[in-house]
Scaffold this active site. Structure first.
Site, PDB file in Angstrom:
ATOM      1  CG  HIS A  61      -2.298   1.363   1.030  1.00 40.04           C
ATOM      2  ND1 HIS A  61      -2.308   2.307   1.245  1.00 40.04           N
ATOM      3  CD2 HIS A  61      -3.369   1.120   1.572  1.00 40.04           C
ATOM      4  CE1 HIS A  61      -2.965   2.867   1.094  1.00 40.04           C
ATOM      5  NE2 HIS A  61      -4.012   2.319   1.840  1.00 40.04           N
TER       6      HIS A  61
ATOM      7  CD  GLU B  40      -3.052   1.208  -1.974  1.00 40.66           C
ATOM      8  OE1 GLU B  40      -3.286  -0.057  -1.839  1.00 40.66           O
ATOM      9  OE2 GLU B  40      -3.727   1.894  -1.929  1.00 40.66           O
TER      10      GLU B  40
HETATM   11  O1  TA6 Z   1      -6.245   1.287  -0.316  1.00 39.98           O
HETATM   12  C1  TA6 Z   1      -7.083   1.716  -0.607  1.00 39.98           C
HETATM   13  C2  TA6 Z   1      -7.530   1.719   1.075  1.00 39.98           C
HETATM   14  O2  TA6 Z   1      -8.266   0.553   0.457  1.00 39.98           O
HETATM   15  C3  TA6 Z   1      -9.045   3.016   0.441  1.00 39.98           C
HETATM   16  O3  TA6 Z   1     -10.756   2.669   0.718  1.00 39.98           O
HETATM   17  C4  TA6 Z   1      -8.737   3.528   1.969  1.00 39.98           C
HETATM   18  O4  TA6 Z   1      -9.261   3.100   3.329  1.00 39.98           O
HETATM   19  C5  TA6 Z   1      -7.225   3.417   1.962  1.00 39.98           C
HETATM   20  O5  TA6 Z   1      -7.125   2.507   1.492  1.00 39.98           O
HETATM   21  C6  TA6 Z   1      -6.916   3.699   4.006  1.00 39.98           C
HETATM   22  O6  TA6 Z   1      -7.091   2.394   4.979  1.00 39.98           O
HETATM   23  P1  TA6 Z   1      -7.126   3.019   5.900  1.00 39.98           P
HETATM   24  O7  TA6 Z   1      -7.233   1.844   6.379  1.00 39.98           O
HETATM   25  O8  TA6 Z   1      -4.933   2.382   5.845  1.00 39.98           O
HETATM   26  O9  TA6 Z   1      -6.968   4.034   6.208  1.00 39.98           O
END
Ligand code: TA6
Length: 282
Positions: free
Chosen positions: A147, A251
């Protein structure tokens, strides 16, 4: 060996300024030889498990978002203590073993596995290898993503190239399947998309920062593009209201379909990030 609670620092053996810094297995800094920081970490990030660090490269495992059957969005790997396994020159390896921590009680995860992450740096590159071994007697079904939070000088001028005509699930529209109609992706609103079966190489172009990051991936067919924009940024307690202007998540992952790993077998993937400064920004 440093414990997984400490920060781990790997400097390039040539003495160049290329280096990475890890909290557990969570990469929180990656500098290229010119000393330039290549990942974004929020100024309001919390460095205290089980809260995930807002920035760097969270490892989403054994599920990305809710693509799995755990309650914890993005899985537990990013909130768990990995063990430092190897640290040699330009490479560091950390491991997480299901028998190390009672994942069944904590997260309801019944799988028996070992996951390892290997980071290697050069002057301008970061190599990230993930390896999952199914050490149990049942098939493992899981999803995974790196991520990565990339810094950009101006989010409205940054662009992602390589996803033209690729299908994506729009997480802001009931995960409806859509097709990317633009030759490259510009960000001028909240974006949260899961591009499926993507090309092996993409580019993140930061014209104001005069920088191009090439993203190469192996066995990571999917790409998530995320920027919270104004309203969601305000709702994130560990993220500044205006920090959406200086970051973009691109990601690499294996999300849909999930990975099915037979007992005793190994799954491997790799991501190679290469930074070109003042590069060919066409
Ligand atoms: O990667 C995108 C995502 O799934 C978004 O929906 C947002 O929730 C982001 O990840 C961040 O997630 P987190 O759990 O780290 O706040």
């Amino acid at each position: 060996m440093a414990s997984s609670e400490e920060k781990v620092y790997i400097g390039h053996p040539s003495g160049a300024r290329a280096c990475i810094e890890l909290h557990g297995a969570h990469l929180t800094s990656w500098k290229t030889a010119n000393g330039q920081e290549q990942v974004f970490v929020s100024k309001q990030a919390v460095f205290k498990p089980p809260k995930a660090i807002r920035g760097g490269v969270p490892i989403c495992f054994p599920q990305f978002s809710d693509f799995g059957n755990l309650k914890t969005s993005h899985g537990f790997a990013r909130n768990t203590r990995w063990k430092l396994f190897e640290r040699e020159g330009d490479t560091v390896v950390l491991k997480l073993n299901s028998s190390d921590d009672d994942f069944l009680d904590k997260y309801g995860c019944e799988d028996s596995f070992t996951i390892s992450v290997r980071y290697t740096i050069t002057n301008t590159q970061l190599f990230t290898k993930l390896m999952v071994t199914n050490t149990g007697c049942e098939e493992m079904v899981y999803t995974v993503a790196l991520h990565t939070y990339f810094p950009v000088e101006d989010i409205t001028k940054a662009r992602v190239e390589g996803l033209y005509r690729v299908g994506y699930l729009d997480s802001l529209d009931g995960r409806l399947m859509k097709t990317e109609e633009n030759p490259y992706i510009l960000i001028n609103e909240e974006v949260d998309r899961i591009y499926l079966s993507t090309p092996p190489t993409l580019r993140l172009v930061d014209p104001i920062g005069k920088k191009v990051v090439t993203i190469e991936k192996f066995n990571l067919p999917d790409i998530v593009v995320w920027n919270p924009w104004v309203e969601k940024a305000k709702r994130l307690s560990d993220f500044g209201d205006n920090e959406y202007k200086e970051m973009l998540c691109v990601e690499t992952g294996h999300i849909k379909p999930a990975i099915r790993l037979a007992p005793g077998t190994v799954w491997k993937s790799e991501q190679i990030l290469t930074v070109v400064n003042n590069g060919a920004i066409l």
